[in-house]
Design an enzyme around this catalytic site. Structure first.
Site: not given
Ligand code: GLC
Length: 562
Positions: A22, A24, A26, A30, A99, A201, A259, A337-338
């Site tokens: 970050d 800035n 907040d 970014d 993404d 995605d 994905e 990230h999931d």
């Molecule tokens: C993918 C992303 C996830 C998101 C989902 C809906 O699985 O990795 O984080 O919630 O798609 O877009």
């Protein structure tokens, strides 16, 4: 099959921009933060960056709910910064992947706002609708990934619209050619700006079973996650191939990382073969079979994952290597990230954090395929410790916490458990140093942050034995032809040891790893080797009556000529 050319030379670094840096003040990461750390990323040795969505969004789902595909969310920056990011990344030889959310938009998107105006609106058919046939009766019993039905009524008198994720994320109707064209336009817009490709995605959900039939095996009145009706249907291939063909007319080298959470190897082949016709590689969530028996019954069992089942994991890796790795590129990953952070989920974050973080990386990344690493894994980041109760997507979290304490579970254990099931487990702020906000920001980060003395970039950068230093070395090893292009062969070993061989021209490498917290004896016949042949070592190894003893989470990688 023709065209078996494999180009496994990319090493992808995933950045969760909201949690990276970050600049800035907040509390939210970014684009400027990413630009400031390009030298750091370059020094890791990776070749490409995948940024989670940065487009304008109400952030119901951290940017996966896009309300404008053509602008950057002001919390991240603006077009000037995108241009600078691409330019500065390219100067360093780094590719940039954005993404792209194909399956759905935000409900605030102009298309959906128009569609809500009624059946005659030209955007109505951009989405999926079903009239109410019987009062208060849902069109079917499919459950959304985020809980509740996949159907939501637009208004008291209106029809239902379809959403696989949050109700603020309506699914697009890919049968509509206009939708397909819009998405190609979006993709070309950013490629024109200079990006090098996309992470696609949730694309496997673009088609739903005709007529939306009920899942008949569900208990009466209950909703079920009936993926067979909305994941990996044959038409998905057509949409994907059309998308790929159109953007590759102008950008033949655009990289597509799909994905495909529930894809099995056969499906992964369809999505990646032949090269240049669909995705270059895909991420399936099927790599890590967990041992149901190794759950801790003091905690709710349905939300726990258990421990890695090493034999089943070896079987999965072997199968993917044979079925996918032989014909196209497979991805190699430990985190995203999931999911929970790998060291917490698959390794041992308390007793053997260093060793398990390093050995997991060795085992995974030296296989044949393209590594995809999540920011922070290179310093062994563990699950984000929950300090606040908001934004966890855990239902009735206060109640769950109170019940655990009532059962005599300590506060620390209860919090660790809740941290592990929180949606933000791996989305904690990047740990740059050991200051109050870990050098991520000067104010409290949106996600919360782990403050750790040892597990931060500043400390590890100057420590030759750190996880970070090891990752840099591992990445250099991975870049050798033996590990990018070499053949792959799993070796018979007794779990929890995993071992495999890579062969390229007259060279071979043997990877031998202990995926447990106890010392293990390896029965594998190793070729004669000297200290110089050991290209990577984690923990300790010793000889015992002709066999090799590996300390907890130890790894040995040797390279010899054939
Ligand atoms: C993918 C992303 C996830 C998101 C989902 C809906 O699985 O990795 O984080 O919630 O798609 O877009």
């Amino acid at each position: 099959m023709e065209n078996t050319q494999i180009n496994s030379e990319e090493i992808i670094y995933q950045i969760y921009p909201k949690s990276f840096l970050d600049t800035n003040h907040d509390g939210i990461g970014d684009l400027n933060g990413v630009i400031q750390r390009l030298d750091y990323i370059k020094e890791l040795g990776v070749t490409a960056i995948w940024l989670n969505p940065i487009f304008t969004s109400p952030h119901v789902d951290n940017g996966y709910d896009i309300s404008d595909y053509y602008t950057v969310d002001p919390q991240y920056g603006n077009m000037t910064l995108v241009a600078r990011l691409i330019d500065e990344a390219h100067k360093r030889g780094l590719k940039i992947l954005f993404d792209l959310v194909l399956n759905h938009t935000s409900s605030k998107h102009y298309w959906f706002q128009e569609a809500l105006k009624g059946p005659d609106n030209p955007y109505r058919d951009y989405y999926i609708w079903k009239e109410e046939e019987e009062k208060e009766k849902l069109p079917n019993n499919w459950k959304s990934f985020f809980g509740g039905s996949v159907w939501e009524k637009e208004s008291e008198i209106g029809a239902y619209y379809f959403h696989l994720f949050d109700k603020e994320m309506p699914d697009l109707n890919w049968q509509n050619e206009a939708v397909r064209k819009e998405m190609i336009k979006v993709a070309e817009f950013w490629l024109d700006k200079g990006i090098d490709g996309y992470r696609l995605d949730a694309f496997i959900h673009m088609e739903k079973a005709g007529g939306y039939p009920d899942a008949r095996y569900a208990d009466p009145g209950k909703l079920v996650s009936a993926e067979e009706f909305f994941a990996n249907l044959p038409q998905v291939d057509d949409y994907l191939r059309e998308f790929s063909a159109r953007i590759r007319e102008t950008y033949p080298n655009a990289y597509l990382l799909g994905e495909a959470a529930s894809a099995v190897p056969e499906r992964a082949v369809n999505y990646t073969f032949p090269k240049g016709k669909a995705c270059d590689s895909i991420v399936s969530f099927k790599y890590f079979p967990m041992d149901e028996k190794k759950k801790d019954d003091r905690f709710p069992l349905e939300s726990q994952e258990g421990k890695l089942n090493v034999t089943a994991f070896k079987q999965v890796m072997d199968e993917w290597q044979r079925k996918v790795g032989e014909v196209s590129e497979m991805t190699l990953y430990l985190n995203n990230h999931d999911m929970q952070r790998a060291v917490s989920r698959l390794g041992d974050p308390t007793e053997f954090r260093e060793e398990s973080a390093k050995t997991l990386a060795v085992v995974m990344y030296l296989q044949r395929g393209v590594p995809v690493m999540l920011n922070g894994e290179e310093i062994g980041m563990k699950n984000l410790e929950l300090k606040r109760w908001e934004n966890t997507r855990i239902e009735r979290i206060h109640e769950v916490y109170a019940t655990l304490l009532d059962r005599g579970i300590s506060k620390e254990e209860a919090r660790n458990y809740l941290s592990s099931i929180s949606i933000n487990a791996s989305r904690g702020a990047m740990q740059w140093n050991d200051e109050r906000f870990a050098g991520f920001s000067t104010v409290e980060p949106w996600s919360g942050v782990n403050q750790e003395r040892m597990y931060n970039v500043a400390v590890q950068e100057v420590d030759p034995s750190s996880i970070l230093t090891f990752y840099k070395r591992l990445i250099q090893v991975k870049k050798k032809a033996l590990f990018t292009h070499g053949a792959y062969e799993m070796l018979v070993s007794k779990s929890p040891i995993m071992s495999y061989r890579r062969i390229y021209e007259d060279e071979q490498a043997i990877v031998l790893s202990n995926l447990s917290g106890e010392p293990q004896k390896s029965e594998i016949d190793l070729p004669l080797f000297s200290d110089q042949d050991a290209v990577l070592i984690v923990g300790e190894y010793s000889y015992d009556e002709g066999a090799i003893m590996l300390s907890p989470y130890a790894s040995l990688v040797i390279k010899t000529t054939l």
